[in-house]
Design a protein around this motif. Structure first.
Motif, short mmCIF file in Angstrom:
data_model
loop_
_atom_site.label_atom_id
_atom_site.label_comp_id
_atom_site.label_asym_id
_atom_site.label_seq_id
_atom_site.Cartn_x
_atom_site.Cartn_y
_atom_site.Cartn_z
N TYR A 58 0.83 -1.20 0.00
CA TYR A 58 0.00 0.00 0.00
C TYR A 58 0.87 1.26 0.00
O TYR A 58 2.01 1.25 0.47
CB TYR A 58 -0.94 0.00 1.21
N THR A 59 0.31 2.33 -0.52
CA THR A 59 0.97 3.63 -0.50
C THR A 59 0.49 4.34 0.76
O THR A 59 -0.66 4.77 0.84
CB THR A 59 0.61 4.45 -1.75
N VAL A 60 1.37 4.44 1.75
CA VAL A 60 0.95 4.83 3.09
C VAL A 60 1.49 6.21 3.47
O VAL A 60 2.69 6.48 3.31
CB VAL A 60 1.42 3.80 4.14
N THR A 61 0.60 7.04 3.97
CA THR A 61 0.98 8.29 4.63
C THR A 61 0.52 8.18 6.07
O THR A 61 -0.58 7.69 6.35
CB THR A 61 0.31 9.51 3.96
N ALA A 62 1.36 8.60 7.00
CA ALA A 62 1.06 8.47 8.42
C ALA A 62 1.12 9.84 9.10
O ALA A 62 1.99 10.65 8.79
CB ALA A 62 2.04 7.51 9.09
N VAL A 63 0.19 10.07 10.01
CA VAL A 63 0.11 11.34 10.72
C VAL A 63 0.01 11.08 12.21
O VAL A 63 -0.74 10.19 12.65
CB VAL A 63 -1.12 12.17 10.27
N ASP A 64 0.76 11.85 12.99
CA ASP A 64 0.65 11.76 14.45
C ASP A 64 1.07 13.10 15.04
O ASP A 64 1.92 13.80 14.47
CB ASP A 64 1.52 10.64 15.02
N ASN A 65 0.48 13.44 16.18
CA ASN A 65 0.77 14.72 16.82
C ASN A 65 1.94 14.64 17.79
O ASN A 65 2.36 15.66 18.33
CB ASN A 65 -0.48 15.24 17.54
N ASP A 66 2.47 13.44 18.01
CA ASP A 66 3.55 13.23 18.97
C ASP A 66 4.89 13.30 18.25
O ASP A 66 5.19 12.46 17.39
CB ASP A 66 3.38 11.89 19.66
N ALA A 67 5.71 14.28 18.60
CA ALA A 67 6.98 14.49 17.89
C ALA A 67 7.91 13.29 18.03
O ALA A 67 8.57 12.88 17.06
CB ALA A 67 7.67 15.75 18.42
N GLU A 68 8.00 12.72 19.22
CA GLU A 68 8.89 11.58 19.44
C GLU A 68 8.45 10.38 18.61
O GLU A 68 9.28 9.68 18.00
CB GLU A 68 8.90 11.21 20.92
N ALA A 69 7.14 10.13 18.57
CA ALA A 69 6.63 9.00 17.79
C ALA A 69 6.90 9.19 16.30
O ALA A 69 7.30 8.26 15.61
CB ALA A 69 5.13 8.83 18.04
N VAL A 70 6.70 10.41 15.81
CA VAL A 70 6.92 10.69 14.39
C VAL A 70 8.39 10.52 14.03
O VAL A 70 8.74 9.94 12.99
CB VAL A 70 6.43 12.10 14.03
N THR A 71 9.28 10.99 14.90
CA THR A 71 10.72 10.82 14.66
C THR A 71 11.08 9.34 14.59
O THR A 71 11.85 8.92 13.70
CB THR A 71 11.52 11.51 15.78
N ALA A 72 10.52 8.55 15.50
CA ALA A 72 10.80 7.11 15.50
C ALA A 72 10.24 6.45 14.24
O ALA A 72 10.89 5.58 13.65
CB ALA A 72 10.21 6.47 16.74
#
Length: 247
Positions: free
Chosen positions: A54-68
């Motif tokens: 799948y062509t996946v885009t992911a969004v999250d408001n947590d900076a640490e989670a996004v960095t990981a």
């Protein structure tokens, strides 16, 4: 607070991701359909979807989670989902994230705006308010057992809650209940299917190692939970919703 998904030895297990993927791939259009993972955490599910083509885009408001998530190769964007904008998607997935999001109706309507006509909203959640005293007690006791077995340095003589149900309510009251999520989804989408089922074994995965021993424990917990639900001894707190953007 509900467990945060992470990529250490504990948290998201391969068995748990396989269970989620089994649900999602029954409904998702064929790969490489565009999928938005709303509230992606550290990217475990996004990675599995990507590996499935799948062509996946992911969004999250947590900076640490996004960095990981980015470090693991996930196309992750930091931001409040209610304000996220992008090209229309074939599907939007909320995996144990919708219950955390404030402004629930606005978030659901944003998901609708991000979908192509006929696109799917897939929600994998839990309806904490459906738990009764027996369910809360079973979860609390299994949690204590798993902490003793799998936590590298378990706290000494951790006290057991005298009233697990009261503890459960206090622990989850800040989260959106399942009925509120269903109502919000129904106001913006045509709900095609809403099912109740086992979930506590997945909740407890936060305390299970992601190895062969942990997989056996996970499988047994799932089996026990299913049997107890069928027998009326536990409430079915798992919630999965499939909805379509038709108007």
């Amino acid at each position: 607070m509900h467990p945060t998904l992470h990529d250490t030895a504990y948290g998201v297990t391969a068995a748990g991701i396989a269970d989620q993927m089994s649900f999602l791939t029954r409904w998702l259009p064929p790969a490489p359909a565009r999928v938005l993972d709303a509230g992606c955490g550290r990217g475990d599910l996004a990675l599995a979807l990507d590996e499935a083509g799948y062509t996946v885009t992911a969004v999250d408001n947590d900076a640490e989670a996004v960095t990981a998530a980015r470090a693991r190769g996930v196309d992750a964007i930091r931001g409040d989902f209610a304000g996220y904008d992008g090209d229309p998607f074939d599907a939007v997935v909320f995996s144990l994230s919708l219950h955390h999001m404030s402004r629930l109706p606005k978030v659901v309507h944003r998901a609708r705006a991000l979908l192509k006509q006929g696109g799917l909203l897939l929600v994998d959640e839990f309806a904490w308010e459906r738990a009764d005293g027996a369910t809360a007690s079973w979860f609390h006791d299994m949690e204590a057992v798993l902490d003793s077995a799998f936590t590298p340095a378990p706290p000494e003589r951790r006290p057991l809650a005298e009233d697990p149900y009261t503890h459960w309510i206090k622990r989850h009251r800040p989260l959106h209940p399942g009925e509120a999520m269903i109502d919000a989804i129904g106001a913006a989408f045509k709900v095609r299917k809403a099912t109740r089922g086992p979930y506590l074994h997945r909740y407890l995965a936060d305390r299970i190692s992601d190895d062969d021993a942990g997989a056996r424990v996970f499988t047994m917990l799932r089996r026990i939970e299913r049997q107890r639900i069928l027998g009326g001894g536990l409430a079915a707190v798992g919630l999965r919703v499939v909805a379509q953007a038709t108007h």
